[in-house]
Design a protein around this motif. Structure first.
Motif, PDB file in Angstrom:
ATOM      1  N   GLY A   8     -47.446  10.910 -50.294  1.00 32.73           N
ATOM      2  CA  GLY A   8     -48.271   9.770 -50.671  1.00 32.73           C
ATOM      3  C   GLY A   8     -49.114  10.017 -51.909  1.00 32.73           C
ATOM      4  O   GLY A   8     -49.253   9.136 -52.774  1.00 32.73           O
ATOM      5  N   VAL A   9     -49.688  11.217 -52.031  1.00 30.23           N
ATOM      6  CA  VAL A   9     -50.515  11.521 -53.203  1.00 30.23           C
ATOM      7  C   VAL A   9     -49.651  11.648 -54.448  1.00 30.23           C
ATOM      8  O   VAL A   9     -49.998  11.138 -55.516  1.00 30.23           O
ATOM      9  CB  VAL A   9     -51.335  12.806 -52.965  1.00 30.23           C
ATOM     10  CG1 VAL A   9     -52.093  13.194 -54.231  1.00 30.23           C
ATOM     11  CG2 VAL A   9     -52.317  12.601 -51.807  1.00 30.23           C
ATOM     12  N   ALA A  10     -48.516  12.323 -54.336  1.00 33.85           N
ATOM     13  CA  ALA A  10     -47.612  12.455 -55.483  1.00 33.85           C
ATOM     14  C   ALA A  10     -47.169  11.089 -55.994  1.00 33.85           C
ATOM     15  O   ALA A  10     -47.039  10.875 -57.212  1.00 33.85           O
ATOM     16  CB  ALA A  10     -46.397  13.295 -55.095  1.00 33.85           C
ATOM     17  N   ASN A  11     -46.935  10.164 -55.076  1.00 32.23           N
ATOM     18  CA  ASN A  11     -46.565   8.805 -55.459  1.00 32.23           C
ATOM     19  C   ASN A  11     -47.623   8.185 -56.363  1.00 32.23           C
ATOM     20  O   ASN A  11     -47.306   7.577 -57.395  1.00 32.23           O
ATOM     21  CB  ASN A  11     -46.386   7.958 -54.191  1.00 32.23           C
ATOM     22  CG  ASN A  11     -46.277   6.475 -54.484  1.00 32.23           C
ATOM     23  OD1 ASN A  11     -45.344   6.013 -55.097  1.00 32.23           O
ATOM     24  ND2 ASN A  11     -47.284   5.718 -54.034  1.00 32.23           N
ATOM     25  N   GLU A  43     -47.577   7.953 -46.170  1.00 34.75           N
ATOM     26  CA  GLU A  43     -47.184   6.939 -47.152  1.00 34.75           C
ATOM     27  C   GLU A  43     -46.614   5.686 -46.492  1.00 34.75           C
ATOM     28  O   GLU A  43     -46.609   4.602 -47.094  1.00 34.75           O
ATOM     29  CB  GLU A  43     -46.179   7.511 -48.154  1.00 34.75           C
ATOM     30  CG  GLU A  43     -44.923   8.100 -47.556  1.00 34.75           C
ATOM     31  CD  GLU A  43     -45.020   9.587 -47.269  1.00 34.75           C
ATOM     32  OE1 GLU A  43     -43.962  10.247 -47.260  1.00 34.75           O
ATOM     33  OE2 GLU A  43     -46.143  10.090 -47.044  1.00 34.75           O
ATOM     34  N   SER A  44     -46.165   5.807 -45.225  1.00 36.84           N
ATOM     35  CA  SER A  44     -45.599   4.646 -44.535  1.00 36.84           C
ATOM     36  C   SER A  44     -46.676   3.681 -44.047  1.00 36.84           C
ATOM     37  O   SER A  44     -46.371   2.568 -43.628  1.00 36.84           O
ATOM     38  CB  SER A  44     -44.754   5.114 -43.346  1.00 36.84           C
ATOM     39  OG  SER A  44     -45.574   5.593 -42.284  1.00 36.84           O
ATOM     40  N   LEU A  45     -47.926   4.089 -44.079  1.00 37.47           N
ATOM     41  CA  LEU A  45     -49.021   3.260 -43.576  1.00 37.47           C
ATOM     42  C   LEU A  45     -49.474   2.208 -44.586  1.00 37.47           C
ATOM     43  O   LEU A  45     -50.200   1.282 -44.241  1.00 37.47           O
ATOM     44  CB  LEU A  45     -50.235   4.142 -43.228  1.00 37.47           C
ATOM     45  CG  LEU A  45     -49.997   5.314 -42.261  1.00 37.47           C
ATOM     46  CD1 LEU A  45     -51.269   6.144 -42.141  1.00 37.47           C
ATOM     47  CD2 LEU A  45     -49.553   4.818 -40.900  1.00 37.47           C
ATOM     48  N   ALA A  46     -49.061   2.358 -45.842  1.00 41.30           N
ATOM     49  CA  ALA A  46     -49.704   1.639 -46.935  1.00 41.30           C
ATOM     50  C   ALA A  46     -49.578   0.124 -46.856  1.00 41.30           C
ATOM     51  O   ALA A  46     -50.541  -0.605 -47.096  1.00 41.30           O
ATOM     52  CB  ALA A  46     -49.136   2.141 -48.271  1.00 41.30           C
ATOM     53  N   ASP A  52     -60.474  -0.500 -51.959  1.00 45.17           N
ATOM     54  CA  ASP A  52     -59.826  -1.348 -50.971  1.00 45.17           C
ATOM     55  C   ASP A  52     -58.365  -0.922 -50.788  1.00 45.17           C
ATOM     56  O   ASP A  52     -57.617  -0.792 -51.763  1.00 45.17           O
ATOM     57  CB  ASP A  52     -59.892  -2.810 -51.424  1.00 45.17           C
ATOM     58  CG  ASP A  52     -59.353  -3.758 -50.380  1.00 45.17           C
ATOM     59  OD1 ASP A  52     -60.118  -4.120 -49.477  1.00 45.17           O
ATOM     60  OD2 ASP A  52     -58.159  -4.119 -50.473  1.00 45.17           O
ATOM     61  N   HIS A  53     -57.953  -0.729 -49.532  1.00 44.90           N
ATOM     62  CA  HIS A  53     -56.592  -0.294 -49.247  1.00 44.90           C
ATOM     63  C   HIS A  53     -55.548  -1.289 -49.774  1.00 44.90           C
ATOM     64  O   HIS A  53     -54.532  -0.880 -50.354  1.00 44.90           O
ATOM     65  CB  HIS A  53     -56.392  -0.118 -47.736  1.00 44.90           C
ATOM     66  CG  HIS A  53     -57.049   1.091 -47.160  1.00 44.90           C
ATOM     67  ND1 HIS A  53     -56.578   2.368 -47.373  1.00 44.90           N
ATOM     68  CD2 HIS A  53     -58.147   1.222 -46.367  1.00 44.90           C
ATOM     69  CE1 HIS A  53     -57.341   3.225 -46.723  1.00 44.90           C
ATOM     70  NE2 HIS A  53     -58.301   2.568 -46.116  1.00 44.90           N
ATOM     71  N   ALA A  54     -55.787  -2.568 -49.548  1.00 40.96           N
ATOM     72  CA  ALA A  54     -54.797  -3.569 -49.960  1.00 40.96           C
ATOM     73  C   ALA A  54     -54.638  -3.607 -51.477  1.00 40.96           C
ATOM     74  O   ALA A  54     -53.527  -3.795 -51.997  1.00 40.96           O
ATOM     75  CB  ALA A  54     -55.185  -4.946 -49.422  1.00 40.96           C
ATOM     76  N   ASP A  55     -55.739  -3.413 -52.200  1.00 41.12           N
ATOM     77  CA  ASP A  55     -55.654  -3.365 -53.663  1.00 41.12           C
ATOM     78  C   ASP A  55     -54.782  -2.190 -54.116  1.00 41.12           C
ATOM     79  O   ASP A  55     -54.011  -2.307 -55.074  1.00 41.12           O
ATOM     80  CB  ASP A  55     -57.055  -3.233 -54.272  1.00 41.12           C
ATOM     81  CG  ASP A  55     -57.848  -4.518 -54.186  1.00 41.12           C
ATOM     82  OD1 ASP A  55     -57.260  -5.583 -53.902  1.00 41.12           O
ATOM     83  OD2 ASP A  55     -59.084  -4.464 -54.396  1.00 41.12           O
ATOM     84  N   CYS A  56     -54.929  -1.057 -53.416  1.00 47.62           N
ATOM     85  CA  CYS A  56     -54.121   0.118 -53.759  1.00 47.62           C
ATOM     86  C   CYS A  56     -52.635  -0.163 -53.558  1.00 47.62           C
ATOM     87  O   CYS A  56     -51.796   0.222 -54.383  1.00 47.62           O
ATOM     88  CB  CYS A  56     -54.530   1.316 -52.898  1.00 47.62           C
ATOM     89  SG  CYS A  56     -56.233   1.857 -53.147  1.00 47.62           S
ATOM     90  N   GLN A  80     -48.373   0.725 -54.442  1.00 50.63           N
ATOM     91  CA  GLN A  80     -47.667   0.850 -53.166  1.00 50.63           C
ATOM     92  C   GLN A  80     -48.154   2.071 -52.382  1.00 50.63           C
ATOM     93  O   GLN A  80     -47.372   2.870 -51.872  1.00 50.63           O
ATOM     94  CB  GLN A  80     -46.143   0.914 -53.375  1.00 50.63           C
ATOM     95  CG  GLN A  80     -45.556  -0.298 -54.080  1.00 50.63           C
ATOM     96  CD  GLN A  80     -45.840  -0.293 -55.582  1.00 50.63           C
ATOM     97  OE1 GLN A  80     -45.504   0.666 -56.261  1.00 50.63           O
ATOM     98  NE2 GLN A  80     -46.450  -1.347 -56.093  1.00 50.63           N
ATOM     99  N   ALA A  81     -49.476   2.206 -52.277  1.00 50.75           N
ATOM    100  CA  ALA A  81     -50.089   3.331 -51.577  1.00 50.75           C
ATOM    101  C   ALA A  81     -51.297   2.844 -50.802  1.00 50.75           C
ATOM    102  O   ALA A  81     -51.847   1.771 -51.077  1.00 50.75           O
ATOM    103  CB  ALA A  81     -50.524   4.412 -52.571  1.00 50.75           C
ATOM    104  N   GLN A  82     -51.706   3.637 -49.791  1.00 47.45           N
ATOM    105  CA  GLN A  82     -52.961   3.351 -49.099  1.00 47.45           C
ATOM    106  C   GLN A  82     -54.113   4.066 -49.810  1.00 47.45           C
ATOM    107  O   GLN A  82     -53.904   4.922 -50.674  1.00 47.45           O
ATOM    108  CB  GLN A  82     -52.865   3.738 -47.622  1.00 47.45           C
ATOM    109  CG  GLN A  82     -52.093   5.012 -47.327  1.00 47.45           C
ATOM    110  CD  GLN A  82     -52.970   6.226 -47.165  1.00 47.45           C
ATOM    111  OE1 GLN A  82     -54.075   6.261 -47.628  1.00 47.45           O
ATOM    112  NE2 GLN A  82     -52.452   7.232 -46.490  1.00 47.45           N
TER     113      GLN A  82
END
Length: 405
Positions: A11-14, A299-302, A334-338, A343-345
């Motif tokens: 997720g961070v690498a993404n 990364e699947s949580l995003a 904000d998670h949704a903004d990310c 495409q990340a949380q």
């Protein structure tokens, strides 16, 4: 324009890769290398889909980050100026060894810890100071958010607000909801090892050890919520009390919901968080590694994540005017903004953006100096400017004590 290698494809690498794609005036060519190359391929495909205007060229490769000769061969073949390490913290030393052998700069987001001991500290990496200095190379340690931005926040306090910092409290709130019964926001193995370990905080020149999640208080996180927060030991405390010796007490606080703690207590009670290998059908496996395999990948949580993160640093001490002072520096995301942007949380985003910024400041020369460094040892001003530009705006709150004694 610089070539870099990103090691890791979680997720961070993404986030790091996609922020490099946005910042294509600095990052011209990026190689994403990981053990499972399909994960890196997915990141590159999403960059092409969501950022078609980027001029940065992305490629992928397979690499075993535990294998120094394999890393050396990859680095020499690609010829980067630096390596951004967002793999597992167990692999920090092998990647640093490969950077020394090939003559490239190094950055990571989490300090080294041995795979077979739930212990993380900077001593192993600080021991590389002379080798990096003699080679004329820079190694920047822990340039995520916490560690990373929290250390820049502390340096900002010291540079602009305080003549002496006496009390330091780092606070980390995830007031988000991913809709899962139980999941971790970053690598489950690392996350669970960190939370189930004993807590520690600095008090008058010595470390005070606590039971896991023993100390708690309700803390107000500006623009977000009041949340119950718990004292953990976090790696940046070790370097901050070293580099700011006027600090009398330093603590790290993190929020956890009741459901999360209940799940964790059950898993720990039945041995699923253990790092000690057991025999299973003739194979040796650590229970926590099996648990990692069955939990949702961070990364699947995003996609369905809602809510915000709030991470900040409260300092108390003597202000530049000689008077007592309390000051808070923080970011809300904000998670949704990310998700809409990369495409990340939010937890991956707040870690990945500072890593890209640290790499950018190294490549520009602002943060390039031979040796091994923690973020607080470098000028916080260009880092603050970049945080505000690249998606993590900083706010400050003066005169209000959010964390109580």
């Amino acid at each position: 324009m610089s070539k870099v290698i990103i090691i890791g494809a979680g997720g961070v690498a993404n986030v790091v890769a996609k922020k490099c794609a946005q910042n294509d005036s600095v990052f011209s060519e990026v190689l994403i290398a990981t053990r499972t190359v399909s994960k890196a391929d997915k990141i590159v495909a999403e960059i092409k889909q969501h950022m078609p205007e980027s001029k940065a060229v992305f490629t992928t490769a397979t690499v075993d980050a535990d294998n120094v000769p394999e890393l050396v061969e990859l680095i020499r073949r690609f010829g980067p100026k630096m390596v951004i390490n967002v793999a597992l913290p167990y692999q920090d030393l092998t990647i640093m060894d490969a950077c020394l052998e090939t003559g490239v700069h190094y950055l990571d987001t989490a300090n080294y810890e041995p795979k077979d001991v739930a212990k993380f500290e900077y001593s192993w990496q600080w021991a590389y100071q002379d080798r990096f200095k003699e080679a004329g190379l820079t190694a920047l340690l822990g340039c995520g958010f916490d560690p990373g931005a929290t250390q820049a926040f502390t340096a900002h306090h010291a540079k602009h607000h305080f003549s002496e910092i006496h009390y330091l409290d780092i606070v980390d709130c995830n007031n988000g909801n991913h809709g899962k019964a139980f999941a971790t926001n970053f690598n489950p193995e690392i996350n669970i090892r960190e939370i189930t370990a004993n807590g520690r905080y600095w008090d008058n020149g010595e470390w005070v050890e606590t039971q896991p999640l023993e100390i708690a208080q309700d803390i107000y996180y500006p623009k977000v919520a009041t949340r119950k927060s718990f004292v953990l030991y976090h790696e940046e405390l070790e370097s901050l009390v070293k580099h700011f010796p006027t600090i009398k007490r330093a603590r790290f606080w993190m929020t956890f919901g009741e459901a999360y703690i209940k799940h964790l207590n059950v898993l720990e009670g039945i041995g699923m968080t253990s790092i000690e290998p057991i025999d299973f059908n003739g194979q040796q496996i650590a229970p926590i590694e099996f648990l990692k395999a069955v939990l949702p990948a961070p990364e699947s949580l995003a996609e369905n994540y809602t809510g915000q993160t709030c991470i900040g640093v409260q300092a108390k001490g003597i202000g530049k005017d000689g008077q007592p002072k309390v000051h808070f520096v923080y970011n809300v995301k904000d998670h949704a903004d990310c998700y809409r942007e990369v495409q990340a949380q939010g937890v991956s985003y707040t870690t990945g953006v500072p890593a890209m910024i640290g790499a950018m400041l190294m490549l520009s020369g602002d943060w390039l100096q031979p040796g091994v460094w923690n973020v607080e040892q470098l000028d916080p001003d260009p880092f603050f400017d970049a945080m505000n530009k690249w998606g993590l705006p900083i706010d400050e709150l003066a005169g209000i004590e959010l964390v109580k004694d």
